[in-house]
Write a protein that holds these residues in place. Structure first.
Motif, PDB file in Angstrom:
ATOM      1  N   GLU A 215      -0.581  -6.961   0.088  1.00  0.00           N
ATOM      2  CA  GLU A 215      -1.399  -6.115   0.957  1.00  0.00           C
ATOM      3  C   GLU A 215      -0.918  -4.687   0.783  1.00  0.00           C
ATOM      4  O   GLU A 215       0.249  -4.381   1.068  1.00  0.00           O
ATOM      5  N   SER A 216      -1.810  -3.823   0.293  1.00  0.00           N
ATOM      6  CA  SER A 216      -1.444  -2.409   0.138  1.00  0.00           C
ATOM      7  C   SER A 216      -1.892  -1.649   1.371  1.00  0.00           C
ATOM      8  O   SER A 216      -3.071  -1.683   1.735  1.00  0.00           O
ATOM      9  N   LEU A 217      -0.963  -0.975   2.021  1.00  0.00           N
ATOM     10  CA  LEU A 217      -1.294  -0.208   3.221  1.00  0.00           C
ATOM     11  C   LEU A 217      -1.446   1.260   2.841  1.00  0.00           C
ATOM     12  O   LEU A 217      -0.737   1.749   1.961  1.00  0.00           O
ATOM     13  N   PRO A 218      -2.329   1.973   3.523  1.00  0.00           N
ATOM     14  CA  PRO A 218      -2.457   3.413   3.250  1.00  0.00           C
ATOM     15  C   PRO A 218      -1.229   4.169   3.760  1.00  0.00           C
ATOM     16  O   PRO A 218      -0.405   3.590   4.476  1.00  0.00           O
ATOM     17  N   LEU A 219      -1.128   5.459   3.409  1.00  0.00           N
ATOM     18  CA  LEU A 219      -0.040   6.300   3.930  1.00  0.00           C
ATOM     19  C   LEU A 219      -0.140   6.315   5.449  1.00  0.00           C
ATOM     20  O   LEU A 219      -1.202   6.613   5.989  1.00  0.00           O
ATOM     21  N   MET A 220       0.935   5.945   6.120  1.00  0.00           N
ATOM     22  CA  MET A 220       0.904   5.919   7.588  1.00  0.00           C
ATOM     23  C   MET A 220       2.297   6.227   8.132  1.00  0.00           C
ATOM     24  O   MET A 220       3.282   6.187   7.397  1.00  0.00           O
ATOM     25  N   HIS A 221       2.359   6.525   9.421  1.00  0.00           N
ATOM     26  CA  HIS A 221       3.641   6.836  10.047  1.00  0.00           C
ATOM     27  C   HIS A 221       4.566   5.617   9.943  1.00  0.00           C
ATOM     28  O   HIS A 221       4.112   4.477  10.005  1.00  0.00           O
ATOM     29  N   LYS A 222       5.874   5.890   9.794  1.00  0.00           N
ATOM     30  CA  LYS A 222       6.813   4.780   9.625  1.00  0.00           C
ATOM     31  C   LYS A 222       6.781   3.811  10.821  1.00  0.00           C
ATOM     32  O   LYS A 222       7.037   2.619  10.651  1.00  0.00           O
ATOM     33  N   SER A 223       6.464   4.312  12.024  1.00  0.00           N
ATOM     34  CA  SER A 223       6.395   3.400  13.176  1.00  0.00           C
ATOM     35  C   SER A 223       5.239   2.417  13.021  1.00  0.00           C
ATOM     36  O   SER A 223       5.328   1.253  13.414  1.00  0.00           O
ATOM     37  N   GLU A 224       4.151   2.881  12.404  1.00  0.00           N
ATOM     38  CA  GLU A 224       2.993   2.017  12.174  1.00  0.00           C
ATOM     39  C   GLU A 224       3.300   1.027  11.037  1.00  0.00           C
ATOM     40  O   GLU A 224       2.952  -0.157  11.123  1.00  0.00           O
ATOM     41  N   VAL A 225       3.975   1.513   9.986  1.00  0.00           N
ATOM     42  CA  VAL A 225       4.399   0.605   8.907  1.00  0.00           C
ATOM     43  C   VAL A 225       5.281  -0.497   9.495  1.00  0.00           C
ATOM     44  O   VAL A 225       5.109  -1.689   9.206  1.00  0.00           O
ATOM     45  N   ALA A 226       6.212  -0.099  10.381  1.00  0.00           N
ATOM     46  CA  ALA A 226       7.149  -1.050  10.977  1.00  0.00           C
ATOM     47  C   ALA A 226       6.394  -2.142  11.742  1.00  0.00           C
ATOM     48  O   ALA A 226       6.701  -3.329  11.643  1.00  0.00           O
ATOM     49  N   ARG A 227       5.405  -1.720  12.506  1.00  0.00           N
ATOM     50  CA  ARG A 227       4.639  -2.701  13.289  1.00  0.00           C
ATOM     51  C   ARG A 227       3.900  -3.670  12.375  1.00  0.00           C
ATOM     52  O   ARG A 227       3.891  -4.880  12.600  1.00  0.00           O
ATOM     53  N   ARG A 228       3.337  -3.130  11.284  1.00  0.00           N
ATOM     54  CA  ARG A 228       2.601  -3.995  10.343  1.00  0.00           C
ATOM     55  C   ARG A 228       3.544  -4.998   9.675  1.00  0.00           C
ATOM     56  O   ARG A 228       3.184  -6.154   9.445  1.00  0.00           O
TER      57      ARG A 228
END
Ligand SMILES: Cc1cc2nc3c(=O)[nH]c(=O)nc-3n(C[C@H](O)[C@H](O)[C@H](O)COP(=O)(O)O)c2cc1C
Length: 405
Positions: free
Chosen positions: A382-395
């Motif tokens: 799953e490739s995620l777009p550029l996002m805040h590290k807090s959002e990456v962490a939640r994902r």
């Protein structure tokens, strides 16, 4: 920025009579910005310090003071406000109102509302040291703690009287963090321990020098915060960080890769999810000098030896860790991102690997944002777009949840 835990929540904010009442306006503002519906109740004494208009303006809702002059159609406001709240906070909490709450008195709108309130309660006492340390105040505080209230602070420092000592109200950010911790209880990670490693390890050369790397620890800290916000017990095993330690996260400070390995392995038996987000040095100086290396000796050649492979060692002893359901690694690469990440996923028997290209602008080491691809042991990515590290962490944590079933 809207906040997953606070957005849409009905928060009752009680403000009592003390100098720190002005800081409560900042707290009300932060709660409103997080998306909470904030109802402020002030004591009459609080209005001597800050006007209700200030709270009405920052919360967008009329601040209340008087039990006897409520808007038409709003009968028995103390019962309605108390029973509807998702969370109640009193900041600052005076010695007087603290005593009233402990004794169950209900002689003004705030104390009556709190007596009728069944929501979790966060209290931020603020008073002179002698008032706080008085055995009566301490006994009242203990009685409230015993009934489940969360007391934040008071801290030590400069007090309104000009003296220095214990009694300062906790900062709004800390009160907010305590509130979020309470709201997270019962989340999908309730009863689970999430161990996260973070930061760049320091490999000593002599008593004053070490070899390290550019890791800030931001991603690891964001992961620990996300685990906490999903109701988990977050343990952060970290080398020195360039960001503040989060509230409500257990900190286990370490220096070198060997220390980090020992700290991780000794906690494996109680861990449900392990996330290796630290930048662990691959090598360490083969010799650590007991005395400071002197430049007079001329040029220096360092011999480096391999450091332990922490996730590799975790894979080797996974059988002894029955609770461990998800091991997640990070692959910070500068070339061949996917191939290198897939090789690491297999070699270390990871469940998920989070791959990121650290050369990409605005992403990776030190940045606030990250663009990552999640690769799964079971196949798929799953490739995620550029996002805040807090959002990456939640994902990342949400991706681990199905593995706990
Ligand atoms: C200038 C001033 C500052 C005060 N600061 C505090 C304080 O920080 N904490 C406290 O418990 N009481 C403080 N008090 C005393 C309270 O305002 C007083 O006990 C009042 O009855 C509290 O009422 P309340 O609990 O209904 O707000 C202060 C009083 C004055 C005049």
């Amino acid at each position: 920025m809207s906040d997953r835990l606070l957005a849409g929540k009905k928060v009752l904010l009680g403000v009592t009579g003390g100098i720190a009442a002005y800081k409560a306006a900042d707290l009300a503002s932060k709660l409103a910005q997080a998306g909470a519906q904030v109802d402020v109740i002030m004591t009459e004494a609080a209005t001597r310090f800050v006007a209700p208009l200030t709270f009405s303006a920052v919360s967008g809702r009329a601040a209340r003071v008087d039990m006897w002059s409520e808007p038409a159609g709003e009968a028995i406001p103390h019962v309605r406000l108390g029973t509807l709240a998702d969370l109640a906070i009193v900041a600052p909490l005076s010695a007087n109102t603290l005593a009233k709450l402990a004794l169950g008195l209900a002689d003004n709108l705030l104390s009556a509302t709190l007596l009728a309130c069944v929501a979790p309660l966060v209290l931020a006492p603020a008073m002179e040291s002698h008032m706080w340390l008085n055995p009566l105040t301490q006994a009242h505080a203990e009685a409230l703690r015993a009934r489940g209230a969360v007391l934040v602070g008071p801290g030590s420092g400069h007090l309104a009287s000009g003296a220095s000592g214990v009694g300062r109200m906790a900062e709004p950010a800390e009160i907010l963090a305590a509130a979020r911790l309470l709201l997270a209880q019962g989340g999908p990670l309730a009863g689970r321990q999430v161990l996260v490693t973070a930061g760049g390890t320091q490999e000593p050369l002599d008593p004053v020098r070490y070899i390290t790397n550019a890791s800030s620890g931001k991603m690891g800290v964001a992961l620990a915060e996300a685990a906490r916000d999903l109701g988990g017990r977050a343990v952060l095993v970290h080398a020195p960080l360039s960001v503040a330690l989060p509230y409500g996260v257990q900190s286990v400070p370490v220096g070198s890769a060997v220390e980090m390995r020992d700290a991780v392995l000794s906690r494996l038996a109680e861990t449900d999810i392990l996330i290796g987000a630290a930048a662990v040095a691959d090598y360490r100086p083969a010799e650590v000098r007991a005395q400071k290396i002197k430049k007079e000796a001329g040029d220096l050649t360092l011999r480096l030896m391999r450091n332990p492979d922490i996730l590799g060692e975790v894979a080797a002893c996974r059988r002894e860790a029955p609770r461990l359901r998800a091991v997640i690694g990070f692959a910070a690469e500068t070339q061949d991102l996917r191939a290198n990440a897939a090789a690491k996923l297999a070699a270390k028997q990871l469940d998920i690997i989070v791959a990121n290209d650290v050369t990409e602008a605005g992403s990776g080491f030190g940045a606030d944002d990250n663009r990552v691809t999640l690769l799964y042991r079971e196949g798929g990515e799953e490739s995620l777009p550029l996002m805040h590290k807090s959002e990456v962490a939640r994902r990342v944590l949400e991706a681990a949840l199905p593995l706990l079933a």
